[in-house]
Design a protein around this motif. Structure first.
Motif, PDB file in Angstrom:
ATOM      1  N   THR A   1      47.701  43.311  39.021  1.00 20.80           N
ATOM      2  CA  THR A   1      46.409  43.034  38.404  1.00 20.80           C
ATOM      3  C   THR A   1      46.233  41.520  38.304  1.00 20.80           C
ATOM      4  O   THR A   1      47.120  40.823  37.783  1.00 20.80           O
ATOM      5  CB  THR A   1      46.303  43.662  37.007  1.00 20.80           C
ATOM      6  OG1 THR A   1      46.499  45.072  37.104  1.00 20.80           O
ATOM      7  CG2 THR A   1      44.936  43.398  36.394  1.00 20.80           C
ATOM      8  N   LEU A   2      45.091  41.002  38.786  1.00 23.61           N
ATOM      9  CA  LEU A   2      44.798  39.564  38.748  1.00 23.61           C
ATOM     10  C   LEU A   2      43.725  39.294  37.702  1.00 23.61           C
ATOM     11  O   LEU A   2      42.708  39.984  37.651  1.00 23.61           O
ATOM     12  CB  LEU A   2      44.316  39.079  40.112  1.00 23.61           C
ATOM     13  CG  LEU A   2      45.244  39.339  41.312  1.00 23.61           C
ATOM     14  CD1 LEU A   2      44.591  38.867  42.591  1.00 23.61           C
ATOM     15  CD2 LEU A   2      46.578  38.644  41.106  1.00 23.61           C
ATOM     16  N   THR A   3      43.947  38.255  36.889  1.00 19.87           N
ATOM     17  CA  THR A   3      42.998  37.906  35.837  1.00 19.87           C
ATOM     18  C   THR A   3      42.806  36.392  35.790  1.00 19.87           C
ATOM     19  O   THR A   3      43.793  35.652  35.617  1.00 19.87           O
ATOM     20  CB  THR A   3      43.487  38.392  34.461  1.00 19.87           C
ATOM     21  OG1 THR A   3      43.774  39.796  34.522  1.00 19.87           O
ATOM     22  CG2 THR A   3      42.435  38.134  33.398  1.00 19.87           C
ATOM     23  N   PRO A   4      41.565  35.878  35.964  1.00 19.69           N
ATOM     24  CA  PRO A   4      41.346  34.433  35.812  1.00 19.69           C
ATOM     25  C   PRO A   4      41.634  33.994  34.376  1.00 19.69           C
ATOM     26  O   PRO A   4      41.217  34.646  33.422  1.00 19.69           O
ATOM     27  CB  PRO A   4      39.868  34.261  36.164  1.00 19.69           C
ATOM     28  CG  PRO A   4      39.500  35.483  36.947  1.00 19.69           C
ATOM     29  CD  PRO A   4      40.349  36.584  36.390  1.00 19.69           C
ATOM     30  N   VAL A   5      42.335  32.868  34.235  1.00 23.19           N
ATOM     31  CA  VAL A   5      42.678  32.328  32.905  1.00 23.19           C
ATOM     32  C   VAL A   5      41.730  31.197  32.546  1.00 23.19           C
ATOM     33  O   VAL A   5      41.138  31.187  31.459  1.00 23.19           O
ATOM     34  CB  VAL A   5      44.139  31.845  32.879  1.00 23.19           C
ATOM     35  CG1 VAL A   5      44.463  31.207  31.524  1.00 23.19           C
ATOM     36  CG2 VAL A   5      45.079  33.009  33.166  1.00 23.19           C
ATOM     37  N   ASP A   6      41.588  30.235  33.436  1.00 26.80           N
ATOM     38  CA  ASP A   6      40.666  29.125  33.212  1.00 26.80           C
ATOM     39  C   ASP A   6      40.197  28.631  34.576  1.00 26.80           C
ATOM     40  O   ASP A   6      40.288  29.353  35.569  1.00 26.80           O
ATOM     41  CB  ASP A   6      41.327  28.005  32.382  1.00 26.80           C
ATOM     42  CG  ASP A   6      42.655  27.553  32.970  1.00 26.80           C
ATOM     43  OD1 ASP A   6      42.754  27.489  34.212  1.00 26.80           O
ATOM     44  OD2 ASP A   6      43.582  27.264  32.199  1.00 26.80           O
ATOM     45  N   LEU A   7      39.687  27.393  34.615  1.00 27.15           N
ATOM     46  CA  LEU A   7      39.111  26.880  35.854  1.00 27.15           C
ATOM     47  C   LEU A   7      40.127  26.746  36.976  1.00 27.15           C
ATOM     48  O   LEU A   7      39.754  26.817  38.154  1.00 27.15           O
ATOM     49  CB  LEU A   7      38.454  25.519  35.591  1.00 27.15           C
ATOM     50  CG  LEU A   7      37.320  25.498  34.561  1.00 27.15           C
ATOM     51  CD1 LEU A   7      36.784  24.081  34.415  1.00 27.15           C
ATOM     52  CD2 LEU A   7      36.207  26.453  34.948  1.00 27.15           C
ATOM     53  N   HIS A   8      41.397  26.568  36.649  1.00 28.39           N
ATOM     54  CA  HIS A   8      42.384  26.232  37.672  1.00 28.39           C
ATOM     55  C   HIS A   8      43.623  27.114  37.635  1.00 28.39           C
ATOM     56  O   HIS A   8      44.659  26.733  38.192  1.00 28.39           O
ATOM     57  CB  HIS A   8      42.809  24.757  37.528  1.00 28.39           C
ATOM     58  CG  HIS A   8      41.669  23.791  37.592  1.00 28.39           C
ATOM     59  ND1 HIS A   8      41.025  23.465  38.771  1.00 28.39           N
ATOM     60  CD2 HIS A   8      41.024  23.095  36.609  1.00 28.39           C
ATOM     61  CE1 HIS A   8      40.053  22.605  38.525  1.00 28.39           C
ATOM     62  NE2 HIS A   8      40.029  22.366  37.221  1.00 28.39           N
ATOM     63  N   SER A   9      43.564  28.285  37.023  1.00 21.18           N
ATOM     64  CA  SER A   9      44.762  29.135  36.948  1.00 21.18           C
ATOM     65  C   SER A   9      44.387  30.609  36.896  1.00 21.18           C
ATOM     66  O   SER A   9      43.288  30.978  36.469  1.00 21.18           O
ATOM     67  CB  SER A   9      45.612  28.765  35.727  1.00 21.18           C
ATOM     68  OG  SER A   9      44.880  28.959  34.533  1.00 21.18           O
ATOM     69  N   LEU A  10      45.331  31.445  37.358  1.00 18.99           N
ATOM     70  CA  LEU A  10      45.194  32.896  37.363  1.00 18.99           C
ATOM     71  C   LEU A  10      46.472  33.517  36.813  1.00 18.99           C
ATOM     72  O   LEU A  10      47.570  32.982  36.989  1.00 18.99           O
ATOM     73  CB  LEU A  10      44.962  33.414  38.781  1.00 18.99           C
ATOM     74  CG  LEU A  10      43.613  33.120  39.444  1.00 18.99           C
ATOM     75  CD1 LEU A  10      43.704  33.435  40.930  1.00 18.99           C
ATOM     76  CD2 LEU A  10      42.526  33.955  38.799  1.00 18.99           C
ATOM     77  N   GLN A  11      46.323  34.656  36.167  1.00 18.69           N
ATOM     78  CA  GLN A  11      47.486  35.394  35.681  1.00 18.69           C
ATOM     79  C   GLN A  11      47.709  36.626  36.548  1.00 18.69           C
ATOM     80  O   GLN A  11      46.768  37.356  36.878  1.00 18.69           O
ATOM     81  CB  GLN A  11      47.301  35.825  34.231  1.00 18.69           C
ATOM     82  CG  GLN A  11      48.541  36.489  33.646  1.00 18.69           C
ATOM     83  CD  GLN A  11      48.332  36.956  32.216  1.00 18.69           C
ATOM     84  OE1 GLN A  11      47.666  37.950  31.966  1.00 18.69           O
ATOM     85  NE2 GLN A  11      48.891  36.210  31.263  1.00 18.69           N
ATOM     86  N   ILE A  12      48.967  36.842  36.943  1.00 28.50           N
ATOM     87  CA  ILE A  12      49.356  38.004  37.744  1.00 28.50           C
ATOM     88  C   ILE A  12      50.229  38.902  36.878  1.00 28.50           C
ATOM     89  O   ILE A  12      51.260  38.465  36.369  1.00 28.50           O
ATOM     90  CB  ILE A  12      50.124  37.582  39.008  1.00 28.50           C
ATOM     91  CG1 ILE A  12      49.273  36.646  39.849  1.00 28.50           C
ATOM     92  CG2 ILE A  12      50.541  38.796  39.813  1.00 28.50           C
ATOM     93  CD1 ILE A  12      49.997  36.113  41.063  1.00 28.50           C
ATOM     94  N   GLU A  13      49.802  40.134  36.717  1.00 25.76           N
ATOM     95  CA  GLU A  13      50.562  41.113  35.945  1.00 25.76           C
ATOM     96  C   GLU A  13      50.940  42.274  36.853  1.00 25.76           C
ATOM     97  O   GLU A  13      50.098  42.832  37.550  1.00 25.76           O
ATOM     98  CB  GLU A  13      49.750  41.617  34.757  1.00 25.76           C
ATOM     99  CG  GLU A  13      50.562  42.472  33.808  1.00 25.76           C
ATOM    100  CD  GLU A  13      49.832  42.756  32.510  1.00 25.76           C
ATOM    101  OE1 GLU A  13      50.386  43.473  31.660  1.00 25.76           O
ATOM    102  OE2 GLU A  13      48.693  42.262  32.348  1.00 25.76           O
ATOM    103  N   VAL A  14      52.236  42.608  36.852  1.00 24.38           N
ATOM    104  CA  VAL A  14      52.763  43.637  37.735  1.00 24.38           C
ATOM    105  C   VAL A  14      53.143  44.862  36.922  1.00 24.38           C
ATOM    106  O   VAL A  14      53.790  44.756  35.875  1.00 24.38           O
ATOM    107  CB  VAL A  14      53.987  43.117  38.525  1.00 24.38           C
ATOM    108  CG1 VAL A  14      54.503  44.191  39.474  1.00 24.38           C
ATOM    109  CG2 VAL A  14      53.629  41.858  39.300  1.00 24.38           C
TER     110      VAL A  14
END
Length: 307
Positions: free
Chosen positions: A127-140
């Motif tokens: 699952t991909l989730t945008p965090v802010d303007l320059h980062s993403l969170q990846i949850e497996v």
């Protein structure tokens, strides 16, 4: 000498009778394993005298000579049995026997099996989730069996990059993880593999390619809308100019198609109208000075017309 010979023949006959009454050895005994979900399979036998045919499965671990019945398959009428190893790094050997009433088959044994090496590692769910303007969170979301057996040794190798560009490798990290230093408002794509420490064994297949766009700042959004508006105006002007150019270049054809030529055909012009008497033209006519009225009277004594 004779006694020894007779004894040998007797033993042979006894073994022959015992073998003749027993079931044949099972064939094609194999182990299939995916994410350490292991299944032992074998070929079915034909039952004897309509008796119910069942199968017994036993196992033993490396360094231990004693065989134990596997309770999950004791006994089963199926030609397969699922089993879970107590530890993925330990060799386990299995064997299976057919049973029909008082008849049994010889044991058919597998080769030693080590799940960590021989089990195929599938793809994790990401699952991909945008965090802010320059980062993403990846949850497996890992396979529960792998997580249970490997614990913290189970990590994830990430490959990522901009859409339509080659993917580059990221560090092997546990879940969830955050990917930083990304460009704002850009679409990035990711795929993830299982990786198991300490030997860093990589999974056999990656997750489905997932893509997501990072957030963009208000300034970038305004600039993007402005550029799109300018591009729209330029394209609209180009289309209008092209239409005007086409009309100018094909004006005569367009005029001819919209307003057809009303000139008289040549065959009409060739006719000599001077030979036609003047009194036959439409503008030559005589005008009566009075109206004529006809009255028809009909009775029993007279029939006729009076003007």
């Amino acid at each position: 000498m004779i006694t020894h010979y007779m004894l040998s023949v007797g033993v042979f006959l006894i073994l022959f009778l015992i073998e003749g009454l027993s079931l044949p050895r099972l064939e094609n005994v194999t182990i299939d394993s995916y994410n350490l979900h292991n299944v032992i399979r074998w070929s079915a036998l034909q039952p004897l005298d309509n008796t119910t045919l069942k199968y017994m499965v036993q196992y033993k671990y490396s360094g231990i000579d004693a065989w134990k019945n596997y309770e999950g398959c004791a006994p089963t009428v199926d030609t397969y049995c699922s089993f879970l190893p107590q530890h993925p790094y330990v060799n386990v050997t299995l064997r299976v026997q057919a049973q029909a009433g008082n008849h049994t088959s010889p044991w058919s044994q597998t080769q030693p099996f080590m799940g960590h090496i021989q089990s195929r590692l599938g793809h994790p769910n990401v699952t991909l989730t945008p965090v802010d303007l320059h980062s993403l969170q990846i949850e497996v979301d890992p396979d529960t069996n792998l997580k249970k057996l490997y614990g913290d040794a189970l990590k994830y190798r990430v490959f990522y990059g901009k859409e339509h560009e080659p993917l580059r490798i990221h560090d092997d990290l546990p879940s969830p993880m955050t990917i930083t230093s990304l460009e704002a408002g850009v679409k990035y794509c990711f795929k993830v593999y299982y990786v198991i420490f300490p030997d860093k064994r990589l999974g056999n297949s990656a997750s489905k390619l997932e893509c997501v766009t990072t957030e963009e700042s208000e300034k970038e959004r305004v600039i993007r809308i402005a550029w799109l508006s300018i591009l729209f105006v330029i394209l609209s002007g180009a289309v209008i100019s092209g239409c005007i150019f086409v009309v100018i270049q094909n004006y005569s054809k367009i005029k001819e198609s919209l307003w057809p030529d009303l000139s008289v055909d040549s065959w009409i012009l060739e006719y000599d109208f001077s030979k036609i008497p003047k009194d036959r033209f439409c503008n030559s006519y005589s005008k009566e000075t009075w109206d004529r009225v006809s009255v028809i009277i009909e009775n029993d004594n007279y029939q006729g017309e009076e003007s």
